[in-house]
Design a protein around this motif. Structure first.
Motif, PDB file in Angstrom:
ATOM      1  N   THR A  44      35.835  43.694  56.424  1.00 19.24           N
ATOM      2  CA  THR A  44      36.996  42.961  55.931  1.00 19.24           C
ATOM      3  C   THR A  44      37.130  41.629  56.656  1.00 19.24           C
ATOM      4  O   THR A  44      37.055  41.571  57.879  1.00 19.24           O
ATOM      5  N   SER A  76      43.306  39.059  43.911  1.00 20.61           N
ATOM      6  CA  SER A  76      42.986  39.525  45.267  1.00 20.61           C
ATOM      7  C   SER A  76      44.250  39.574  46.108  1.00 20.61           C
ATOM      8  O   SER A  76      45.322  39.107  45.687  1.00 20.61           O
ATOM      9  N   TRP A  96      44.417  35.196  52.805  1.00 18.64           N
ATOM     10  CA  TRP A  96      43.929  36.115  51.774  1.00 18.64           C
ATOM     11  C   TRP A  96      42.926  37.080  52.388  1.00 18.64           C
ATOM     12  O   TRP A  96      42.152  36.702  53.264  1.00 18.64           O
ATOM     13  N   TYR A  98      39.736  39.892  52.000  1.00 18.53           N
ATOM     14  CA  TYR A  98      38.611  40.296  51.157  1.00 18.53           C
ATOM     15  C   TYR A  98      37.829  41.400  51.859  1.00 18.53           C
ATOM     16  O   TYR A  98      37.717  41.411  53.086  1.00 18.53           O
ATOM     17  N   ASP A  99      37.267  42.289  51.072  1.00 16.95           N
ATOM     18  CA  ASP A  99      36.466  43.381  51.613  1.00 16.95           C
ATOM     19  C   ASP A  99      35.015  42.986  51.835  1.00 16.95           C
ATOM     20  O   ASP A  99      34.304  43.625  52.604  1.00 16.95           O
ATOM     21  N   GLN A 103      32.885  40.296  46.903  1.00 24.23           N
ATOM     22  CA  GLN A 103      34.190  40.405  46.273  1.00 24.23           C
ATOM     23  C   GLN A 103      34.833  39.033  46.122  1.00 24.23           C
ATOM     24  O   GLN A 103      35.385  38.694  45.065  1.00 24.23           O
ATOM     25  N   ARG A 104      34.767  38.228  47.182  1.00 25.00           N
ATOM     26  CA  ARG A 104      35.356  36.890  47.101  1.00 25.00           C
ATOM     27  C   ARG A 104      34.667  36.056  46.022  1.00 25.00           C
ATOM     28  O   ARG A 104      35.327  35.329  45.259  1.00 25.00           O
ATOM     29  N   VAL A 107      35.950  37.098  42.722  1.00 21.96           N
ATOM     30  CA  VAL A 107      37.311  36.609  42.509  1.00 21.96           C
ATOM     31  C   VAL A 107      37.298  35.144  42.092  1.00 21.96           C
ATOM     32  O   VAL A 107      37.987  34.738  41.146  1.00 21.96           O
TER      33      VAL A 107
END
Length: 256
Positions: A44, A76, A96, A98-99, A103-104, A107
């Protein structure tokens, strides 16, 4: 003569090989550790974004964001969104979560294809801004993201530019300084983050206080607290510069 030749042959056979000398010399050298500090265990990460707003459009930007932020949070997780009150004018700061980097990327790709986001928010917001900046950070190994003890306080973002060397050099002293302030009678440390992308050897500490006056009282108290003074003195030896911002949470900020 015979004895001399015989002895030379005998001692010559006992002479260590060059390979043995190299092995011994290598073993005598101090072992090198490739890691410069505790390994990052969590995937993360957090993106810190700072937007500078045109001075005459500050109210318009905040109104628009308050009305349309749901278009962004549908994609997100927003940790917090603040306006900067002291330490910078006409700025907003947001975090913000993110995992993963994939993922980012997903997004960002989805936002680029979201007609509501583009037409209702981003096309209207961008003309109101003068600059945007972002950093990618991880929580330092000993820190966890926490919630404020209660709503209605103020937040302080303290940014430390540490000298090169990484946490293996300054990590222990920095943790001691943060822990000295994160104690009863002082502010509440909500998270300590170290930079991954952006200016390296940068650490951010996010604090919560009951009010701006409470923060001022804590600072004065720290100047006469021998425990805090000692910890800070050990830490500043690794510090190049420091800046701070006092921030107020926006009405739509999850952390407030």
């Amino acid at each position: 003569m015979f004895c001399t030749v015989k002895m030379l042959k005998l001692f010559g056979s006992l002479r260590p090989s060059a390979a043995l000398f190299r092995t011994t010399a290598a073993a005598a050298q101090p072992s090198a550790h490739l890691a410069t500090g505790p390994q990052q265990e969590q995937r993360t990460f957090y993106e810190f974004r700072t937007y500078s707003i045109r001075p005459d459009q500050n109210s318009a930007f905040l109104k628009l964001t308050n009305e349309k932020i749901h278009l962004r949070t549908a994609h997100s997780q927003l940790i917090g969104y603040w306006t900067v009150e002291y330490g910078g004018l006409n700025k907003v700061f947001h975090i913000w979560q993110y995992d993963s980097y994939s993922q980012r990327a997903a997004v960002r790709a989805a936002l680029a294809q979201d007609p509501s986001w583009i037409s209702e928010y981003i096309s209207k917001a961008l003309p109101l801004l003068t600059a945007q900046d972002n950093e990618v950070l991880y929580l330092v190994p000993w820190s966890r993201l926490k919630s404020p003890p209660q709503q209605g306080g103020v937040f302080e973002l303290v940014t430390f530019q540490m000298r090169p060397g990484g946490p293996a050099v300054w990590g222990g002293a920095f943790q001691a300084a943060m822990s000295a302030h994160d104690a009863p009678g002082y502010g509440k440390l909500l998270g300590a983050f170290h930079s991954e992308f952006g200016l390296l050897n940068r650490v951010h500490a996010l604090w919560w206080f009951e009010s701006a006056d409470h923060r001022a009282e804590c600072r004065h108290r720290a100047h006469t607290d021998a425990r805090v003074v000692a910890a800070v003195r050990n830490s500043v030896a690794h510090l190049d510069s420091q800046r701070n911002q006092l921030m107020f949470p926006c009405p739509f900020s999850p952390m407030k």
